[in-house]
Design a protein around this motif. Sequence first.
Motif, PDB file in Angstrom:
ATOM      1  N   GLY A   1       0.746  -1.146   0.206  1.00  0.00           N
ATOM      2  CA  GLY A   1       0.020   0.105  -0.027  1.00  0.00           C
ATOM      3  C   GLY A   1       0.762   1.363   0.267  1.00  0.00           C
ATOM      4  O   GLY A   1       0.792   2.261   0.857  1.00  0.00           O
ATOM      5  N   THR A   2       1.810   1.167  -0.756  1.00  0.00           N
ATOM      6  CA  THR A   2       3.021   2.187  -0.969  1.00  0.00           C
ATOM      7  C   THR A   2       2.206   3.762  -1.138  1.00  0.00           C
ATOM      8  O   THR A   2       2.903   4.412  -0.805  1.00  0.00           O
ATOM      9  CB  THR A   2       4.026   1.974  -1.717  1.00  0.00           C
TER      10      THR A   2
ATOM     11  N   THR B   1       5.661   6.595   0.063  1.00  0.00           N
ATOM     12  CA  THR B   1       5.751   7.177   1.201  1.00  0.00           C
ATOM     13  C   THR B   1       6.756   6.693   2.472  1.00  0.00           C
ATOM     14  O   THR B   1       7.796   7.144   2.615  1.00  0.00           O
ATOM     15  CB  THR B   1       4.630   7.803   2.170  1.00  0.00           C
ATOM     16  N   LEU B   2       6.497   5.357   2.639  1.00  0.00           N
ATOM     17  CA  LEU B   2       7.345   4.745   3.589  1.00  0.00           C
ATOM     18  C   LEU B   2       8.474   3.965   3.057  1.00  0.00           C
ATOM     19  O   LEU B   2       9.433   3.915   3.747  1.00  0.00           O
ATOM     20  CB  LEU B   2       6.272   3.647   4.397  1.00  0.00           C
TER      21      LEU B   2
ATOM     22  N   LEU C   1      10.761  -2.763  -2.716  1.00  0.00           N
ATOM     23  CA  LEU C   1       9.512  -2.885  -3.520  1.00  0.00           C
ATOM     24  C   LEU C   1       8.468  -2.307  -3.082  1.00  0.00           C
ATOM     25  O   LEU C   1       7.841  -2.500  -1.842  1.00  0.00           O
ATOM     26  CB  LEU C   1       9.262  -4.428  -3.764  1.00  0.00           C
ATOM     27  N   GLY C   2       7.693  -1.423  -3.869  1.00  0.00           N
ATOM     28  CA  GLY C   2       6.407  -0.866  -3.359  1.00  0.00           C
ATOM     29  C   GLY C   2       5.089  -1.215  -3.955  1.00  0.00           C
ATOM     30  O   GLY C   2       5.315  -1.480  -5.052  1.00  0.00           O
TER      31      GLY C   2
ATOM     32  N   CYS D   1       3.732  -1.195   6.081  1.00  0.00           N
ATOM     33  CA  CYS D   1       2.456  -1.207   5.685  1.00  0.00           C
ATOM     34  C   CYS D   1       1.537  -0.316   6.384  1.00  0.00           C
ATOM     35  O   CYS D   1       1.451  -0.144   7.906  1.00  0.00           O
ATOM     36  CB  CYS D   1       1.536  -2.420   5.693  1.00  0.00           C
ATOM     37  N   ASN D   2       0.849   0.774   5.770  1.00  0.00           N
ATOM     38  CA  ASN D   2      -0.139   1.652   6.293  1.00  0.00           C
ATOM     39  C   ASN D   2      -1.681   1.129   5.680  1.00  0.00           C
ATOM     40  O   ASN D   2      -1.877   2.193   4.543  1.00  0.00           O
ATOM     41  CB  ASN D   2       0.274   3.059   6.130  1.00  0.00           C
ATOM     42  N   PRO D   3      -2.368   0.412   5.949  1.00  0.00           N
ATOM     43  CA  PRO D   3      -3.464   0.075   5.187  1.00  0.00           C
ATOM     44  C   PRO D   3      -4.480   0.939   5.687  1.00  0.00           C
ATOM     45  O   PRO D   3      -4.574   1.738   6.707  1.00  0.00           O
ATOM     46  CB  PRO D   3      -3.781  -1.492   5.854  1.00  0.00           C
TER      47      PRO D   3
END
Length: 270
Positions: A114-115, A119-120, A134-135, A179-181
């Motif tokens: 969930g890139t 960002t992350l 990998l994003g 991961c920021n879902p």
Amino acid sequence: MRAALSAATRTLATVSDTPRLDAELLMAHALGVPRDALLLRHLDEMSPPGFDAFVARRLAHEPVAYITGRRAFWTIELAVGPGVLVPRPDSETLIEAAVAHFVGRAPATILDLGTGPGTLLLSALAEWPEATGLGVDASDRALDYARGNAERLGMADRARFAIGDWGAGIADRFDLVLCNPPYIATDEPLPPDVRDHEPAGALFAGADGLDDYRILATQLPRLIAPGGMAAIEIGATQAAAVTALLASVGLTVALHRDLAGRDRCLVARP
């Protein structure tokens, strides 16, 4: 500019919790200089053309990051715009947790599920210059921003991006999974600048806000390399529920709080 900033601050207080900061960022954008340069060298000049139009857009609840087209996060600045989630300082808790885990060593491989605009992943690659990553995202528009950001930051040779459904189809293991879902319940009220402008697919996750965590819990054990970790953002009331999901698949889980003391990140290890 001093008078214009004061007037804008009063006006923006009706729609923003940070009206002075918003006004300064919009003024700097109208002037075409960084905010620190505005504050140090330009306050006694005339207000630039375009500033009033930017304030009007903010009064209509458009996020500042969409108006300026950029957002600072961790040690980098990202291009953002409609169709991507605006990076938030709270999410830096995930990078802080990863830095704490990898003291004295560095992750070689990084996966960001969930890139969004990268960002992350790009923040982690900035932190560990030898790493590659990998994003993955379900949005082509978000991945366009991510690839552009990687190029501008000089990381295009270390970051690759792919359309995908979380970790489905990924066979490799990674030292660091980020991961920021989506984690907002579908009927939860949101401020207009979020509800009316940011992509719903990056915000909402079913009636209880846990739908995507249920998917991720089944995938994470096979994605984390030995000695590695996953850092997963959560809503401030979700620590117990998400911990239970991750523990049910055999992961060891620890909680990290953001600078405001709110539950924000779960670190999961095999």
